[in-house]
Design an enzyme around this catalytic site. Sequence first.
Site, mmCIF file in Angstrom:
data_model
loop_
_atom_site.group_PDB
_atom_site.id
_atom_site.type_symbol
_atom_site.label_atom_id
_atom_site.label_comp_id
_atom_site.label_asym_id
_atom_site.label_seq_id
_atom_site.Cartn_x
_atom_site.Cartn_y
_atom_site.Cartn_z
ATOM 1 N N GLU A 103 43.889 51.878 36.718
ATOM 2 C CA GLU A 103 44.500 51.534 37.997
ATOM 3 C C GLU A 103 45.538 50.434 37.828
ATOM 4 O O GLU A 103 45.408 49.565 36.962
ATOM 5 C CB GLU A 103 43.418 51.061 38.974
ATOM 6 C CG GLU A 103 42.394 52.151 39.225
ATOM 7 C CD GLU A 103 41.330 51.773 40.237
ATOM 8 O OE1 GLU A 103 40.738 52.686 40.798
ATOM 9 O OE2 GLU A 103 41.095 50.573 40.473
ATOM 10 N N CYS A 146 50.438 44.521 39.286
ATOM 11 C CA CYS A 146 49.246 44.111 38.533
ATOM 12 C C CYS A 146 48.879 45.264 37.594
ATOM 13 O O CYS A 146 48.690 46.393 38.048
ATOM 14 C CB CYS A 146 48.121 43.829 39.529
ATOM 15 S SG CYS A 146 46.545 43.446 38.742
ATOM 16 N N CYS A 153 35.835 47.117 30.830
ATOM 17 C CA CYS A 153 35.981 45.755 30.308
ATOM 18 C C CYS A 153 34.672 45.352 29.653
ATOM 19 O O CYS A 153 33.601 45.731 30.107
ATOM 20 C CB CYS A 153 36.314 44.790 31.452
ATOM 21 S SG CYS A 153 36.647 43.098 30.888
ATOM 22 N N CYS A 157 31.724 39.916 33.576
ATOM 23 C CA CYS A 157 31.615 38.851 34.571
ATOM 24 C C CYS A 157 30.777 39.370 35.742
ATOM 25 O O CYS A 157 30.938 40.518 36.182
ATOM 26 C CB CYS A 157 33.001 38.415 35.046
ATOM 27 S SG CYS A 157 33.981 37.734 33.686
ATOM 28 N N CYS A 160 32.465 40.989 39.014
ATOM 29 C CA CYS A 160 33.653 41.847 38.840
ATOM 30 C C CYS A 160 33.244 43.295 38.604
ATOM 31 O O CYS A 160 32.357 43.566 37.792
ATOM 32 C CB CYS A 160 34.479 41.325 37.660
ATOM 33 S SG CYS A 160 35.946 42.305 37.327
ATOM 34 N N GLY A 202 40.287 45.051 32.566
ATOM 35 C CA GLY A 202 40.263 44.678 31.160
ATOM 36 C C GLY A 202 40.592 43.226 30.896
ATOM 37 O O GLY A 202 41.048 42.490 31.771
ATOM 38 N N GLU A 203 40.343 42.835 29.661
ATOM 39 C CA GLU A 203 40.640 41.476 29.207
ATOM 40 C C GLU A 203 41.813 41.574 28.230
ATOM 41 O O GLU A 203 41.659 42.051 27.099
ATOM 42 C CB GLU A 203 39.390 40.889 28.539
ATOM 43 C CG GLU A 203 39.639 39.646 27.714
ATOM 44 C CD GLU A 203 40.364 38.516 28.453
ATOM 45 O OE1 GLU A 203 40.039 38.221 29.604
ATOM 46 O OE2 GLU A 203 41.306 37.952 27.853
ATOM 47 N N SER A 234 46.329 36.921 32.476
ATOM 48 C CA SER A 234 45.096 36.271 32.906
ATOM 49 C C SER A 234 43.978 36.548 31.911
ATOM 50 O O SER A 234 43.753 37.690 31.518
ATOM 51 C CB SER A 234 44.708 36.807 34.288
ATOM 52 O OG SER A 234 43.505 36.233 34.735
ATOM 53 N N LEU A 259 38.565 30.381 35.317
ATOM 54 C CA LEU A 259 37.497 29.404 35.044
ATOM 55 C C LEU A 259 36.265 29.677 35.901
ATOM 56 O O LEU A 259 35.167 29.822 35.403
ATOM 57 C CB LEU A 259 37.994 27.980 35.293
ATOM 58 C CG LEU A 259 38.808 27.313 34.188
ATOM 59 C CD1 LEU A 259 38.938 25.821 34.477
ATOM 60 C CD2 LEU A 259 38.187 27.508 32.808
ATOM 61 N N HIS A 260 36.426 29.670 37.204
ATOM 62 C CA HIS A 260 35.354 29.972 38.162
ATOM 63 C C HIS A 260 34.195 28.991 38.139
ATOM 64 O O HIS A 260 33.241 29.159 38.904
ATOM 65 C CB HIS A 260 34.803 31.386 37.956
ATOM 66 C CG HIS A 260 35.849 32.457 37.943
ATOM 67 N ND1 HIS A 260 36.877 32.508 38.844
ATOM 68 C CD2 HIS A 260 36.027 33.529 37.122
ATOM 69 C CE1 HIS A 260 37.642 33.552 38.586
ATOM 70 N NE2 HIS A 260 37.156 34.184 37.541
ATOM 71 N N ASN A 334 36.138 38.612 46.308
ATOM 72 C CA ASN A 334 36.197 39.895 46.997
ATOM 73 C C ASN A 334 34.855 40.600 46.815
ATOM 74 O O ASN A 334 34.270 40.554 45.739
ATOM 75 C CB ASN A 334 37.304 40.768 46.403
ATOM 76 C CG ASN A 334 38.670 40.141 46.604
ATOM 77 O OD1 ASN A 334 39.044 39.822 47.726
ATOM 78 N ND2 ASN A 334 39.399 39.920 45.523
ATOM 79 N N CYS A 377 41.494 41.769 43.463
ATOM 80 C CA CYS A 377 40.945 41.273 42.196
ATOM 81 C C CYS A 377 39.493 41.645 42.041
ATOM 82 O O CYS A 377 38.690 41.449 42.939
ATOM 83 C CB CYS A 377 41.007 39.751 42.171
ATOM 84 S SG CYS A 377 42.537 39.154 41.592
HETATM 85 N N1 SAH Z 1 39.973 39.695 32.231
HETATM 86 C C1 SAH Z 1 41.001 38.897 32.812
HETATM 87 C C2 SAH Z 1 41.897 39.626 33.798
HETATM 88 C C3 SAH Z 1 41.283 40.594 34.785
HETATM 89 S S1 SAH Z 1 40.521 40.040 36.253
HETATM 90 C C4 SAH Z 1 40.409 37.656 33.420
HETATM 91 O O1 SAH Z 1 39.203 37.507 33.410
HETATM 92 O O2 SAH Z 1 41.158 36.804 33.862
HETATM 93 C C5 SAH Z 1 41.718 39.238 37.220
HETATM 94 C C6 SAH Z 1 41.108 38.092 38.037
HETATM 95 O O3 SAH Z 1 40.242 38.599 39.073
HETATM 96 C C7 SAH Z 1 40.244 37.174 37.195
HETATM 97 O O4 SAH Z 1 40.484 35.836 37.567
HETATM 98 C C8 SAH Z 1 38.847 37.580 37.626
HETATM 99 O O5 SAH Z 1 37.898 36.607 37.327
HETATM 100 C C9 SAH Z 1 39.058 37.815 39.094
HETATM 101 N N2 SAH Z 1 37.983 38.534 39.754
HETATM 102 C C10 SAH Z 1 37.127 39.414 39.235
HETATM 103 N N3 SAH Z 1 36.264 39.841 40.161
HETATM 104 C C11 SAH Z 1 36.586 39.217 41.304
HETATM 105 C C12 SAH Z 1 36.072 39.260 42.630
HETATM 106 N N4 SAH Z 1 35.059 40.029 42.952
HETATM 107 N N5 SAH Z 1 36.676 38.493 43.562
HETATM 108 C C13 SAH Z 1 37.724 37.714 43.248
HETATM 109 N N6 SAH Z 1 38.268 37.648 42.030
HETATM 110 C C14 SAH Z 1 37.687 38.376 41.061
#
Ligand code: SAH
Length: 392
Positions: A103, A146, A153, A157, A160, A202-203, A234, A259-260, A334, A377
């Site tokens: 996507e 994007c 992936c 996380c 995600c 993906g990363e 990212s 970071l989160h 989200n 995201c």
């Molecule tokens: N793997 C990379 C890029 C893909 S995700 C990374 O981790 O940065 C793009 C962004 O969306 C990242 O910051 C990820 O942590 C965030 N993301 C993933 N799930 C999410 C969610 N449910 N709500 C908000 N952001 C989210």
Amino acid sequence: MTRADTMFREGSSDIPPIARVPSEWAQHLAARGERAFRAAQLFDWIHAKGVTDPEAMTNLSRAMRSWLAASGLHPVASMAHLHRAPDATVKLVLSLADRSVIETVLIPMNPARPDEPRDADLPDPEDDDSEQDDAAEAGRVRVTQCISTQVGCAMQCAFCASGANGLQRHLSPDEIVSQTLIGRSLLAPDHVLTNVVVMGMGEPLHNYDATARALRLLTHPQGIGLSPRRINVSTVGLVPGIERLGRDFEGRVGLAVSLHAADDETRDRIVPMNKRYRLQDIVAALRSYPLPPHRRLTVEYALIDGVNDHLDHARRLASLLQGLRVKVNLIPMNPVASSGFRPPPFDRVLAFQQVLTRAGYVCLLRRRRGDDISAACGQLAATVQRPPDESS
Ligand code: SAH
């Protein structure tokens, strides 16, 4: 010549045609006794015009077109679905040769409401370099795309959807750049692609070589021609990848770090890769990133109710980032079906933001884009679903 220019010169024989830079085309063509100008012509067809089917390359001889097709030049992605959200965000579901599905999302800036808060992924108004842009952008709607770098992936996380089924495979550089070739071809005449965020499935730094080559193609002046500063990669925080990206592109490509959390205990709960690369190591890599003057790194922080949204978390984040040239993008998470997590109430989001702003950080709040078509995201999971307004 930069390192990014030289790093692709070797091993060109197994580079897929769509991923070749002009010098690599020149090598292939020379081996066949073709004239050198054909290399620029082919690169122009593919990357400037977006044509990947040799049959449509009308200024080439029939023999040349047949040779190109026989030697592997063909489209590597095709559109399976197009979902348009009420806010004009468009999600493209693309199908690859092995029937993998990926996507990519097109996010137009809303010219009618330039004052509304920007999406965290979208260009920072302070980073805007539109004064230097050519006339092509004047009066047109600027679009950010994007893009994805993997099918699935491996990072897992907890909040995600992209990693819910693990990693299926890496994307090749031609599959990565084809997302932009296809996305750009669908834009209305008054829209223009100005930015790319590598924030899809993906990363990117787990698939470093393909991603780096795709960046090289996206920024090639004879092709898509994006400015590196208008690309944001990212990462979950793969420290060696951050170092390589900084070296290979001399800090000119934008870097966002997910970071989160500002302490390892909290981060371990939601970002498993934190057990490998600890926060201090990530922050050290950010400090060493060769950022050009007047540029900032981006820190992404998805707020999750009861997990990382306490004001103490905000204070720890402010102290962790001290001295770094960063902006913080706060994202009330989200909703993702596969996780039990929720976004916090909005007043807590605002209070969190206030702590960071008072500590002197630029801290933007995400305006959700495309979440009603699962294009926001963390929602890109390549499950083909049917929103009511689907058109394809
Ligand atoms: N793997 C990379 C890029 C893909 S995700 C990374 O981790 O940065 C793009 C962004 O969306 C990242 O910051 C990820 O942590 C965030 N993301 C993933 N799930 C999410 C969610 N449910 N709500 C908000 N952001 C989210």
